[in-house]
Design an enzyme around this catalytic site. Structure first.
Site, short mmCIF file in Angstrom:
data_model
loop_
_atom_site.label_atom_id
_atom_site.label_comp_id
_atom_site.label_asym_id
_atom_site.label_seq_id
_atom_site.Cartn_x
_atom_site.Cartn_y
_atom_site.Cartn_z
N GLY A 26 0.81 -1.20 0.00
CA GLY A 26 0.00 0.00 0.00
C GLY A 26 0.85 1.26 0.00
O GLY A 26 1.94 1.30 -0.58
N SER A 27 0.38 2.28 0.68
CA SER A 27 1.01 3.59 0.60
C SER A 27 2.38 3.67 1.26
O SER A 27 3.08 4.67 1.07
CB SER A 27 0.08 4.65 1.19
OG SER A 27 -1.07 4.79 0.38
N THR A 28 2.78 2.66 2.04
CA THR A 28 4.15 2.69 2.57
C THR A 28 5.15 2.65 1.41
O THR A 28 6.27 3.15 1.53
CB THR A 28 4.42 1.51 3.52
OG1 THR A 28 4.20 0.27 2.84
CG2 THR A 28 3.52 1.60 4.75
N PHE A 29 4.74 2.08 0.27
CA PHE A 29 5.62 2.00 -0.90
C PHE A 29 5.81 3.37 -1.55
O PHE A 29 6.72 3.55 -2.36
CB PHE A 29 5.05 1.01 -1.92
CG PHE A 29 6.00 0.65 -3.03
CD1 PHE A 29 7.03 -0.24 -2.82
CD2 PHE A 29 5.86 1.21 -4.30
CE1 PHE A 29 7.91 -0.58 -3.85
CE2 PHE A 29 6.73 0.88 -5.33
CZ PHE A 29 7.76 -0.02 -5.10
N LYS A 30 4.97 4.34 -1.19
CA LYS A 30 5.16 5.69 -1.72
C LYS A 30 6.50 6.29 -1.31
O LYS A 30 7.00 7.21 -1.98
CB LYS A 30 4.02 6.60 -1.25
CG LYS A 30 2.67 6.25 -1.88
CD LYS A 30 1.54 7.07 -1.28
CE LYS A 30 0.18 6.65 -1.85
NZ LYS A 30 -0.94 7.35 -1.20
#
Length: 479
Positions: free
Chosen positions: A219-223
């Protein structure tokens, strides 16, 4: 001799020849593998007569052996705080060992060549043979905080903590867990075997180390990885990108609040990380292109194959994408991106450590029965993920996640200490969302980097994952 008898004699001789060849093959080429086979009961019974070394966390023996008692010459394995440490320590049981009990077996049972001199000395002095003690890198407070946090939610999940400067694994907890004592009994072996069978068959998979061996959409941790790629390729935290309410990526991609970011104006990279804007970060991934995104993910440790720490670690993947629709979704940790919690802890740790990702390790040292160190950890750089300048920019952007005016991860903040964090809410193929939080602290002198995932929590990473991460960080920092 008539013809039928002669044929029968020749056939019998041929059978004896085949039998002799088979026996010779087994004795010559298969003897060692059969001896060490996990289902070799004779091997296990013999191993019970060996005084295995202890496994320690700090000065606490979390796994140790004691004589069974009476006239028996066997030893019983015991586990202190067994369920808390089981995902790492594993269990020594009939049929097979798991976890550190398996990975460091040659030290624990005394058969490793590095112990040969000590073993010979014990024979000469008449000392009782004993395996070596294995000291783990785990921090008991961080491990306890991980367990308490996940168990309080009554959800499956995992939490991993690393020392960013060395790579030492400070915590690795997986929920649900199991009690090693319940499967390691020598005196009640039938019940122990039955319990193990139940654990293997459980749909909850309590024997699975989710921190090291389960992959999830991050999810957004990969941002953080997407932002790193942008910064490494010329962008600044103030660089802007279109951030509409929705993007057509084969199917609509919206923001969590279903509106645009930054009131419809192009959003800065820093603000997009702070509020976790989907559409702008997907646009960043598409603009950067598949090759640059792929290279940046690999620099943090994705696609590098299985790893041993010494426990086996499953590979995390971020494939090279050429389809812009898939690439955009990959840029926000969806589509084909899949990561272990350890991998996402490595991302946070790499940012914390001025851009260098250290190789994770679980064993700090090994000591023989005479308390002499025969092996010690040698920290090493796993990869150079980003420049120190990019790491500093990412740190400041991640501080905004916990302290900014529109912070999406304020529940991960620690009063009086700057915490860098990133939330994640990952869509799944079925069921509610997975909820993530990655972080490190203190940002001025990072001591701990954390990744937490709550399976099918159905809320936000800031709500479910951040408090657990905060507790783990506090345990290390306040020691």
């Amino acid at each position: 001799m008539n013809k039928p008898i002669r044929r029968l004699a020749i056939f019998s001789l041929a059978l004896f020849g085949v039998l002799m060849l088979n026996v010779s093959w087994i004795q010559t080429f298969q003897a060692e593998s059969l001896q060490e086979h996990p289902y070799n009961s004779r091997q296990f019974i013999e191993s019970l007569t060996q005084h295995r070394g202890s496994i320690l966390v700090g000065s606490e023996e979390v796994a140790y052996s004691e004589p069974v008692g009476g006239d028996s010459e066997q030893f019983q394995r015991h586990y202190e705080n067994g369920p808390m440490y089981a995902p790492v320590v594993g269990a020594f049981r009939a049929g097979a060992a798991t976890g550190i009990e398996r990975a460091e077996n040659s030290f624990l049972d005394g058969s490793n060549q590095l112990l040969a001199v000590n073993n010979f000395r014990d024979i000469l002095t008449g000392e009782e043979p004993k395996g070596a003690d294995v000291y783990l890198t785990l921090h008991s407070g961080a491990q306890q905080a991980a367990m308490d946090g996940l168990e309080s939610l009554n959800k499956n999940g995992a939490a991993v903590a690393l020392d960013p400067q060395s790579g030492a694994v400070l915590a690795s907890y997986s929920s649900p867990t199991f009690d090693p004592d319940s499967v390691a009994s020598v005196t009640e072996s039938e019940q122990a075997a039955k319990k193990w069978t139940e654990l293997e068959a459980s749909e909850q998979k309590p024997l699975l180390n989710r921190g090291l061996n389960e992959v999830y959409p991050p999810g957004s941790t990969f941002k953080v990885v997407t932002a790193a790629a942008a910064l490494e390729n010329g962008a600044t935290p103030e660089s802007t990108m279109e951030a509409p309410a929705s993007l057509d990526l084969g199917a609509p991609l919206t923001n969590a609040w279903e509106g645009p970011c930054n009131n419809g104006a192009p959003d800065s990279l820093a603000h997009s990380i702070e509020i976790s804007c989907n559409t702008s970060m997907a646009n960043w991934a598409i603009e950067l292109g598949g090759q640059k995104m792929h290279e940046q993910a690999e620099a943090f440790g994705f696609n590098q194959g299985p790893m041993e720490i010494p426990l086996d670690v499953t590979e995390s993947s971020a494939p090279l994408e050429t389809d812009p629709n898939i690439l955009g979704r990959g840029g926000i940790g969806q589509a084909n991106v899949a990561a272990t919690p350890l991998q996402m802890a490595m991302v946070a740790a790499g940012v914390a450590n001025d851009g260098d990702v250290m190789k994770p390790y679980l064993v700090d040292s090994v000591q023989n029965s005479n308390l002499e160190e025969v092996k010690s950890a040698q920290p090493e750089v796993f990869s150079e993920a980003v420049s120190s300048g990019t790491a500093e920019d990412l740190t400041q952007m991640m501080i905004g996640v916990t302290e900014g005016d529109e912070a999406s991860g304020s529940a991960g903040a620690i009063p009086g200490i700057h915490v860098a964090g990133k939330t994640g809410t990952a869509e799944t193929a079925s069921g509610p969302t997975h909820n993530w939080f990655i972080s490190f602290a203190p940002t001025e002198d990072p001591q701990v980097a954390v990744a937490v995932v709550v399976e099918h929590g159905g809320k936000s990473g800031g709500e479910l994952g951040a408090p657990i991460a905060r507790g783990m960080m506090e345990a290390v920092i306040n020691e």
